[in-house]
Motif scaffolding. Structure first.
Motif, PDB file in Angstrom:
ATOM      1  N   TYR A 161       0.847  -1.200   0.000  1.00  0.00           N
ATOM      2  CA  TYR A 161       0.000   0.000   0.000  1.00  0.00           C
ATOM      3  C   TYR A 161       0.879   1.245   0.000  1.00  0.00           C
ATOM      4  O   TYR A 161       1.792   1.382   0.805  1.00  0.00           O
ATOM      5  CB  TYR A 161      -0.921  -0.012   1.219  1.00  0.00           C
ATOM      6  CG  TYR A 161      -1.982  -1.093   1.129  1.00  0.00           C
ATOM      7  CD1 TYR A 161      -3.110  -0.918   0.351  1.00  0.00           C
ATOM      8  CD2 TYR A 161      -1.830  -2.296   1.815  1.00  0.00           C
ATOM      9  CE1 TYR A 161      -4.084  -1.908   0.254  1.00  0.00           C
ATOM     10  CE2 TYR A 161      -2.795  -3.296   1.728  1.00  0.00           C
ATOM     11  CZ  TYR A 161      -3.916  -3.090   0.950  1.00  0.00           C
ATOM     12  OH  TYR A 161      -4.864  -4.075   0.851  1.00  0.00           O
ATOM     13  N   ARG A 162       0.537   2.156  -0.908  1.00  0.00           N
ATOM     14  CA  ARG A 162       1.339   3.370  -1.090  1.00  0.00           C
ATOM     15  C   ARG A 162       0.849   4.511  -0.201  1.00  0.00           C
ATOM     16  O   ARG A 162       1.658   5.268   0.347  1.00  0.00           O
ATOM     17  CB  ARG A 162       1.281   3.792  -2.564  1.00  0.00           C
ATOM     18  CG  ARG A 162       2.193   4.943  -2.914  1.00  0.00           C
ATOM     19  CD  ARG A 162       2.339   5.075  -4.406  1.00  0.00           C
ATOM     20  NE  ARG A 162       3.312   6.076  -4.788  1.00  0.00           N
ATOM     21  CZ  ARG A 162       4.089   5.998  -5.857  1.00  0.00           C
ATOM     22  NH1 ARG A 162       4.004   4.951  -6.654  1.00  0.00           N
ATOM     23  NH2 ARG A 162       4.956   6.948  -6.134  1.00  0.00           N
ATOM     24  N   TYR A 163      -0.467   4.643  -0.062  1.00  0.00           N
ATOM     25  CA  TYR A 163      -1.038   5.730   0.731  1.00  0.00           C
ATOM     26  C   TYR A 163      -2.059   5.160   1.715  1.00  0.00           C
ATOM     27  O   TYR A 163      -2.730   4.166   1.439  1.00  0.00           O
ATOM     28  CB  TYR A 163      -1.745   6.757  -0.157  1.00  0.00           C
ATOM     29  CG  TYR A 163      -0.901   7.285  -1.293  1.00  0.00           C
ATOM     30  CD1 TYR A 163       0.368   7.815  -1.079  1.00  0.00           C
ATOM     31  CD2 TYR A 163      -1.368   7.248  -2.611  1.00  0.00           C
ATOM     32  CE1 TYR A 163       1.139   8.289  -2.126  1.00  0.00           C
ATOM     33  CE2 TYR A 163      -0.606   7.718  -3.662  1.00  0.00           C
ATOM     34  CZ  TYR A 163       0.651   8.236  -3.426  1.00  0.00           C
ATOM     35  OH  TYR A 163       1.416   8.702  -4.459  1.00  0.00           O
ATOM     36  N   GLY A 187      -9.811   3.149   8.170  1.00  0.00           N
ATOM     37  CA  GLY A 187      -8.611   3.316   7.356  1.00  0.00           C
ATOM     38  C   GLY A 187      -8.873   2.894   5.918  1.00  0.00           C
ATOM     39  O   GLY A 187      -9.415   1.812   5.673  1.00  0.00           O
ATOM     40  N   LEU A 188      -8.506   3.741   4.982  1.00  0.00           N
ATOM     41  CA  LEU A 188      -8.638   3.464   3.549  1.00  0.00           C
ATOM     42  C   LEU A 188      -7.261   3.581   2.918  1.00  0.00           C
ATOM     43  O   LEU A 188      -6.566   4.591   3.117  1.00  0.00           O
ATOM     44  CB  LEU A 188      -9.600   4.460   2.897  1.00  0.00           C
ATOM     45  CG  LEU A 188      -9.722   4.415   1.375  1.00  0.00           C
ATOM     46  CD1 LEU A 188     -10.422   3.140   0.926  1.00  0.00           C
ATOM     47  CD2 LEU A 188     -10.482   5.629   0.856  1.00  0.00           C
ATOM     48  N   ALA A 189      -6.834   2.559   2.194  1.00  0.00           N
ATOM     49  CA  ALA A 189      -5.485   2.562   1.625  1.00  0.00           C
ATOM     50  C   ALA A 189      -5.528   2.438   0.113  1.00  0.00           C
ATOM     51  O   ALA A 189      -6.455   1.856  -0.455  1.00  0.00           O
ATOM     52  CB  ALA A 189      -4.663   1.418   2.214  1.00  0.00           C
ATOM     53  N   VAL A 190      -4.512   3.004  -0.534  1.00  0.00           N
ATOM     54  CA  VAL A 190      -4.354   2.914  -1.990  1.00  0.00           C
ATOM     55  C   VAL A 190      -3.159   2.023  -2.286  1.00  0.00           C
ATOM     56  O   VAL A 190      -2.058   2.256  -1.774  1.00  0.00           O
ATOM     57  CB  VAL A 190      -4.135   4.306  -2.621  1.00  0.00           C
ATOM     58  CG1 VAL A 190      -3.975   4.193  -4.139  1.00  0.00           C
ATOM     59  CG2 VAL A 190      -5.304   5.235  -2.282  1.00  0.00           C
ATOM     60  N   ARG A 191      -3.384   1.005  -3.094  1.00  0.00           N
ATOM     61  CA  ARG A 191      -2.313   0.075  -3.444  1.00  0.00           C
ATOM     62  C   ARG A 191      -1.324   0.706  -4.418  1.00  0.00           C
ATOM     63  O   ARG A 191      -1.583   1.775  -4.991  1.00  0.00           O
ATOM     64  CB  ARG A 191      -2.891  -1.178  -4.109  1.00  0.00           C
ATOM     65  CG  ARG A 191      -3.973  -1.896  -3.370  1.00  0.00           C
ATOM     66  CD  ARG A 191      -4.390  -3.097  -4.238  1.00  0.00           C
ATOM     67  NE  ARG A 191      -5.737  -3.540  -3.970  1.00  0.00           N
ATOM     68  CZ  ARG A 191      -6.435  -4.302  -4.795  1.00  0.00           C
ATOM     69  NH1 ARG A 191      -5.909  -4.683  -5.950  1.00  0.00           N
ATOM     70  NH2 ARG A 191      -7.662  -4.683  -4.476  1.00  0.00           N
ATOM     71  N   LYS A 195      -5.450   0.963  -6.989  1.00  0.00           N
ATOM     72  CA  LYS A 195      -6.769   0.587  -6.489  1.00  0.00           C
ATOM     73  C   LYS A 195      -6.861   0.797  -4.982  1.00  0.00           C
ATOM     74  O   LYS A 195      -5.847   0.841  -4.280  1.00  0.00           O
ATOM     75  CB  LYS A 195      -7.070  -0.882  -6.838  1.00  0.00           C
ATOM     76  CG  LYS A 195      -7.401  -1.111  -8.313  1.00  0.00           C
ATOM     77  CD  LYS A 195      -7.724  -2.567  -8.583  1.00  0.00           C
ATOM     78  CE  LYS A 195      -8.230  -2.781 -10.004  1.00  0.00           C
ATOM     79  NZ  LYS A 195      -9.591  -2.252 -10.175  1.00  0.00           N
ATOM     80  N   ARG A 196      -8.098   0.877  -4.484  1.00  0.00           N
ATOM     81  CA  ARG A 196      -8.317   1.161  -3.062  1.00  0.00           C
ATOM     82  C   ARG A 196      -8.866  -0.049  -2.307  1.00  0.00           C
ATOM     83  O   ARG A 196      -9.603  -0.854  -2.867  1.00  0.00           O
ATOM     84  CB  ARG A 196      -9.318   2.314  -2.910  1.00  0.00           C
ATOM     85  CG  ARG A 196      -8.831   3.652  -3.391  1.00  0.00           C
ATOM     86  CD  ARG A 196      -9.967   4.656  -3.439  1.00  0.00           C
ATOM     87  NE  ARG A 196     -10.945   4.324  -4.481  1.00  0.00           N
ATOM     88  CZ  ARG A 196     -12.050   5.018  -4.718  1.00  0.00           C
ATOM     89  NH1 ARG A 196     -12.342   6.060  -3.965  1.00  0.00           N
ATOM     90  NH2 ARG A 196     -12.870   4.663  -5.696  1.00  0.00           N
ATOM     91  N   ASP A 197      -8.520  -0.120  -1.024  1.00  0.00           N
ATOM     92  CA  ASP A 197      -9.077  -1.111  -0.105  1.00  0.00           C
ATOM     93  C   ASP A 197      -9.400  -0.414   1.214  1.00  0.00           C
ATOM     94  O   ASP A 197      -8.657   0.464   1.659  1.00  0.00           O
ATOM     95  CB  ASP A 197      -8.086  -2.244   0.182  1.00  0.00           C
ATOM     96  CG  ASP A 197      -7.880  -3.170  -1.008  1.00  0.00           C
ATOM     97  OD1 ASP A 197      -8.843  -3.365  -1.768  1.00  0.00           O
ATOM     98  OD2 ASP A 197      -6.754  -3.671  -1.167  1.00  0.00           O
TER      99      ASP A 197
END
Length: 391
Positions: A161-163, A187-191, A195-197
């Motif tokens: 995850y980048r962000y 928490g929401l993360a950007v790969r 894409k988001r998870d």
């Protein structure tokens, strides 16, 4: 006796019935079809037709018994075939049970979408003519618990995850006969692929350094590795927890939150020009332009006493709010604020406002988790990405 051969598609039949007027004729047709299907099942079990005579028969028909069965079109009475040995058993109830499960899932979905248990009960009464208690709906929703728990504890080591966007929102929960506020940590993360998870959900007491530490510990225990950038508001406990748990990650202060703090300290009258310049500082195409606009803002209003607190707030928070400039240009608009998480919080609010006060903390976790799972499923489907990084 003429043998009837047909294949019964329960899903198609259910769909057609639901779309019909659901009158007595339709119910009667349903009874005829199900009765005939069960008769055919018994014929297949017996391996002969009624009144056939053979010396090697393994069982005998033994009439019928009546059984009331509640379908999603209402209550019907069926003639269930039986045999003397009792070894024959129809598969109709098990097969149609799958359709009923879809109806129960629809009840659950109504709850997840913010429909109160009282309203769900009333809707079922109108559709089926059967009373469904609020406690039944409540017990049904508890079946979500293991599903939500598994999702909230799933491994996070599958992706880099980048962000990471983090925020806390407040809800009302009944606790020991009192209504108290609880913080919902999301928490929401950007790969790395854009894409988001939704990677984190916890319901705890008021937002604090200790609770943020617990939240981050849970992410790390599931395999979450330090991202390049963590975007949040400037809550003191959150900032400290980020520094302690994610060494090497950069903290990006939400520029929208900072702008609001600055505007709150500006004069309400005749300040539109200053507000526009302030927005341009954080929406500049490059860091160089942003610094130039910031200096312009400071120089223009440094001699105006009514802007002094606003200038101090800008100067104090500016560096933390421009860390996004170190990332690729295509990501700037997405990572300079927590807007993406605010929209997610809004989806939770839409469902939560119907309930207003959760009966307990577990019910809050259940509903919010189910909502977030639903949101995640619709997030970045197929080849769609939140951020399209250039190769």
């Amino acid at each position: 006796m003429t043998q009837i051969n047909f294949t019964l598609n329960f899903d198609k039949l259910k769909e057609e019935l639901v779309q019909s007027d659901l009158n007595d004729f339709v119910k009667s047709a349903m009874v005829l079809v199900l009765n005939e299907y069960m008769e055919k099942e018994r014929d297949d079990y017996m391996e002969n037709q009624a009144y056939d005579r053979s010396e090697d028969r393994h069982d005998y028909r033994n009439g019928y018994y009546n059984r009331d069965y509640v379908l999603n079109i209402g209550r019907v009475e069926l003639n269930v075939p039986r045999t003397r040995s009792g070894n024959f058993s129809t598969e109709v109830f098990e097969k149609y049970k799958r359709c009923d499960q879809a109806f129960l899932l629809s009840m659950t979905e109504m709850f997840v979408n913010g429909v109160s248990t009282r309203k769900v009960s009333n809707i079922v009464k109108q559709l089926c003519g059967e009373n469904v208690s609020k406690s039944m709906v409540s017990n049904l929703t508890k079946k979500l618990d293991p599903i939500v728990k598994e999702w909230a504890n799933r491994p996070l080591s599958v992706y880099n995850y980048r962000y990471l966007f983090v925020d806390a929102m407040y809800i009302k929960v009944r606790e020991y006969d009192k209504v108290v506020s609880k913080a919902v940590y999301i928490g929401l993360a950007v790969r790395e692929d854009g894409k988001r998870d939704i990677v984190g959900l916890q319901v705890a007491h008021a937002e604090s350094e200790e609770n943020w530490n617990n939240f981050f510990d849970h992410l790390i225990s599931r395999g979450f590795r330090s991202p390049k950038l963590i975007i949040s508001d400037a809550h003191a406990g959150l900032k400290t927890a980020i520094q302690q748990k994610f060494i090497g990650s950069t903290w990006q202060r939400c520029s929208v939150h900072l702008r609001r703090n600055i505007i709150d300290k500006m004069p309400k009258k005749d300040s539109q020009e200053a507000r526009d310049l302030l927005r341009n500082i954080f929406e500049a195409p490059s860091l160089k332009v942003s610094r130039m606009l910031k200096e312009e803002f400071m120089n223009r209003y440094e001699d105006e006493k009514k802007y002094q607190k606003a200038l101090e707030t800008l100067d104090e928070g500016y560096e933390d709010a421009i860390q996004f400039f170190s990332e690729p240009t295509e990501a700037h608009a997405h990572i300079r604020t927590t807007n993406v998480l605010e929209r997610l919080n809004g989806e939770v609010r839409k469902r939560e406002k119907t309930i207003r006060i959760f009966p307990n903390q577990q019910s809050a976790f259940r509903l919010i988790g189910a909502v977030l799972m639903d949101c995640e499923e619709a997030m970045d489907p197929g080849n769609k990405k939140y951020i399209y990084f250039k190769e």
